[in-house]
Design a protein around this motif. Structure first.
Motif, PDB file in Angstrom:
ATOM      1  N   ILE A 111     -19.088  -7.890  -1.159  1.00 15.31           N
ATOM      2  CA  ILE A 111     -18.141  -6.804  -1.397  1.00 15.31           C
ATOM      3  C   ILE A 111     -16.764  -7.368  -1.082  1.00 15.31           C
ATOM      4  CG2 ILE A 111     -17.374  -4.502  -0.710  1.00 15.31           C
ATOM      5  CD1 ILE A 111     -20.315  -4.006   0.208  1.00 15.31           C
ATOM      6  N   LYS A 112     -15.866  -7.326  -2.036  1.00 13.27           N
ATOM      7  CA  LYS A 112     -14.544  -7.904  -1.831  1.00 13.27           C
ATOM      8  C   LYS A 112     -13.663  -6.936  -1.029  1.00 13.27           C
ATOM      9  CE  LYS A 112     -14.817 -11.876  -4.006  1.00 13.27           C
ATOM     10  NZ  LYS A 112     -14.522 -13.179  -3.350  1.00 13.27           N
ATOM     11  N   THR A 113     -12.852  -7.510  -0.133  1.00 16.73           N
ATOM     12  CA  THR A 113     -12.055  -6.707   0.795  1.00 16.73           C
ATOM     13  C   THR A 113     -10.644  -7.259   0.888  1.00 16.73           C
ATOM     14  OG1 THR A 113     -14.058  -6.337   2.114  1.00 16.73           O
ATOM     15  CG2 THR A 113     -11.963  -5.771   3.140  1.00 16.73           C
ATOM     16  N   ARG A 114      -9.681  -6.341   0.922  1.00 17.73           N
ATOM     17  CA  ARG A 114      -8.288  -6.758   1.132  1.00 17.73           C
ATOM     18  C   ARG A 114      -7.524  -5.613   1.779  1.00 17.73           C
ATOM     19  NH1 ARG A 114      -5.314 -10.910   0.525  1.00 17.73           N
ATOM     20  NH2 ARG A 114      -3.088 -10.851   0.078  1.00 17.73           N
ATOM     21  N   GLY A 115      -6.670  -5.975   2.744  1.00 18.61           N
ATOM     22  CA  GLY A 115      -5.855  -4.965   3.410  1.00 18.61           C
ATOM     23  C   GLY A 115      -5.237  -5.518   4.680  1.00 18.61           C
ATOM     24  N   HIS A 116      -4.727  -4.633   5.505  1.00 14.95           N
ATOM     25  CA  HIS A 116      -4.096  -5.053   6.749  1.00 14.95           C
ATOM     26  C   HIS A 116      -4.189  -3.936   7.778  1.00 14.95           C
ATOM     27  CE1 HIS A 116      -0.922  -2.879   4.579  1.00 14.95           C
ATOM     28  NE2 HIS A 116      -0.457  -2.546   5.777  1.00 14.95           N
ATOM     29  N   MET A 117      -3.892  -4.292   9.014  1.00 13.35           N
ATOM     30  CA  MET A 117      -3.984  -3.364  10.124  1.00 13.35           C
ATOM     31  C   MET A 117      -2.742  -3.516  10.991  1.00 13.35           C
ATOM     32  SD  MET A 117      -7.324  -3.000  12.658  1.00 13.35           S
ATOM     33  CE  MET A 117      -8.505  -3.088  11.304  1.00 13.35           C
ATOM     34  N   THR A 118      -2.222  -2.396  11.475  1.00  8.01           N
ATOM     35  CA  THR A 118      -1.087  -2.402  12.395  1.00  8.01           C
ATOM     36  C   THR A 118      -1.396  -1.458  13.547  1.00  8.01           C
ATOM     37  OG1 THR A 118       0.017  -0.630  11.143  1.00  8.01           O
ATOM     38  CG2 THR A 118       0.581  -2.896  10.551  1.00  8.01           C
ATOM     39  N   PHE A 119      -0.535  -1.464  14.562  1.00  8.32           N
ATOM     40  CA  PHE A 119      -0.766  -0.571  15.702  1.00  8.32           C
ATOM     41  C   PHE A 119       0.570  -0.102  16.262  1.00  8.32           C
ATOM     42  CE2 PHE A 119      -0.882  -4.968  17.166  1.00  8.32           C
ATOM     43  CZ  PHE A 119       0.007  -4.970  18.243  1.00  8.32           C
ATOM     44  N   LYS A 120       0.490   0.998  16.995  1.00  4.06           N
ATOM     45  CA  LYS A 120       1.683   1.595  17.595  1.00  4.06           C
ATOM     46  C   LYS A 120       1.251   2.431  18.797  1.00  4.06           C
ATOM     47  CE  LYS A 120       1.483   5.730  14.676  1.00  4.06           C
ATOM     48  NZ  LYS A 120       2.210   6.600  13.713  1.00  4.06           N
TER      49      LYS A 120
END
Length: 362
Positions: A236-245
């Motif tokens: 399963i192909k995956t792409r993205g990003h994660m941030t935090f605050k």
């Protein structure tokens, strides 16, 4: 390099050419010859290699160096004429096909534009991502790369790292776990959710037991009916990003934005392949258990949204229903705007959810 080779060769030839000995050298040589004839030279005086032998080895070294210089010069000329002879494409002169298939660098922020359309190709059982931008995306869990954890206000670096890992576990359990994607209960995802947040957990449990328009599990979980659909391959192909605050409950909030691409075919043995694209935007928080009634080590779900490309509209049985080009849609006729499901530069559609849109590519 050729000029350098010629200069070194000329210098070596000059240094190795025979020279007429000086008068002093002839006198010393004659004196040593007479002493040797009379037996006056001490024992061991000639130990070690003879001068002639040393000169011979030096000459051989120079010869090897000269031959090597010729080989290097010839190789340089040959590579200049045909760089493809070097292994590994060191000058980046690979083919366009190789560049098109090379993995993309990790996404660390929202892109500024939609990915370019590769050459149109029909996906097959052997090449399920042919003709898709996802061909260059990471495989499964490898596409969820966590940012470097840092302290946020009073929240320590370790707590931030814990929140990131728990959010990744939730995304994997909800969208990549093989059993869950094939229709089983997503236990791994539930193991991360805080049971003290009943408005989320109870809602999802109800959605799995009795899916409906109001309680639809595909709002958070990617799942297919195993009697209707089977996944093609294990990727399963995956792409993205994660941030935090900083969170609103004394902890750290994590924002995850990922797109998952599922290659599928019919469960009846058909060889036709299509793809369903699911984008999920999720905000979680690892709250402070000392200040709030939460379960330590569990996540609160603050908000979640999704955008699903190539799944029948208004079918609320708890599964995604991919559409194949060879058959008519089982759902409503598309009436909404056309959307590129691979375009991660725009926000998730917050428009009229009563409309059934179309996708520009799968």
């Amino acid at each position: 390099m050729w000029e350098k080779f010629l200069e070194e060769s000329e210098r070596d030839i000059r240094s190795s050419a025979p020279k007429e000995p000086s008068a002093r050298a002839r006198m010393v040589t004659e004196r040593l010859r007479k002493q040797d004839a009379r037996g006056e030279l001490p024992p061991g005086w000639r130990t070690g290699p003879a001068w002639q032998e040393m000169n011979g080895r030096a000459a051989r070294r120079r010869k090897l160096r000269a031959v090597f210089g010729v080989a290097v010069a010839a190789a340089v000329v040959l590579v200049a004429l045909k760089p493809s002879l070097l292994p590994g494409d060191p000058f980046g002169a690979g083919t366009a096909e190789a560049a098109d298939a090379s993995p993309l660098p990790d996404e660390t922020a929202p892109p500024t534009a939609a990915p370019e359309s590769p050459d149109p190709e029909t996906p097959t059982l052997d090449e399920p991502f042919a003709g898709s931008p996802a061909l260059r995306w990471a495989d499964g869990e490898a596409g969820i790369v966590l940012p470097e954890a840092k302290a946020v206000g009073a929240v320590s670096k370790d707590r931030v790292e814990q929140a990131l890992k728990l959010t990744k576990k939730l995304m994997v359990g909800a969208n990549l776990d093989p059993k869950a994607v094939r229709g089983a209960r997503p236990d791994a995802a539930f193991s991360v959710l805080d049971p003290k947040q009943p408005d989320v957990v109870d809602h999802l449990e109800t959605a799995l037991r009795s899916p409906s328009r109001k309680n639809d599990p595909v709002a958070l979980f990617s799942r297919f009916d195993p009697d209707e659909i089977r996944l093609v391959g294990d990727v399963i192909k995956t792409r993205g990003h994660m941030t935090f605050k900083k969170g609103e409950h004394g902890g750290v909030a994590v924002l995850a934005d990922y797109t998952f691409v599922y290659p599928v075919s019919r469960a009846d043995g058909s060889t036709e392949v299509t793809r369903t694209i699911v984008r999920r935007v999720l905000e979680t928080e690892l709250a402070d258990p000392a200040r709030y009634q939460v379960t330590p080590g569990r996540l609160l779900v603050v908000e979640y949204d999704q955008e699903i490309g190539n799944s029948s509209c208004f079918v609320f049985d708890g599964y995604l229903h991919p559409e194949f080009s060879s058959s008519a849609s089982a759902g409503s006729t598309p009436s909404g705007p056309a959307v590129d499901p691979y375009d991660r530069s725009r926000g998730v559609d917050d428009g009229d959810r009563e409309e059934c849109g179309t996708v520009t590519r799968t």
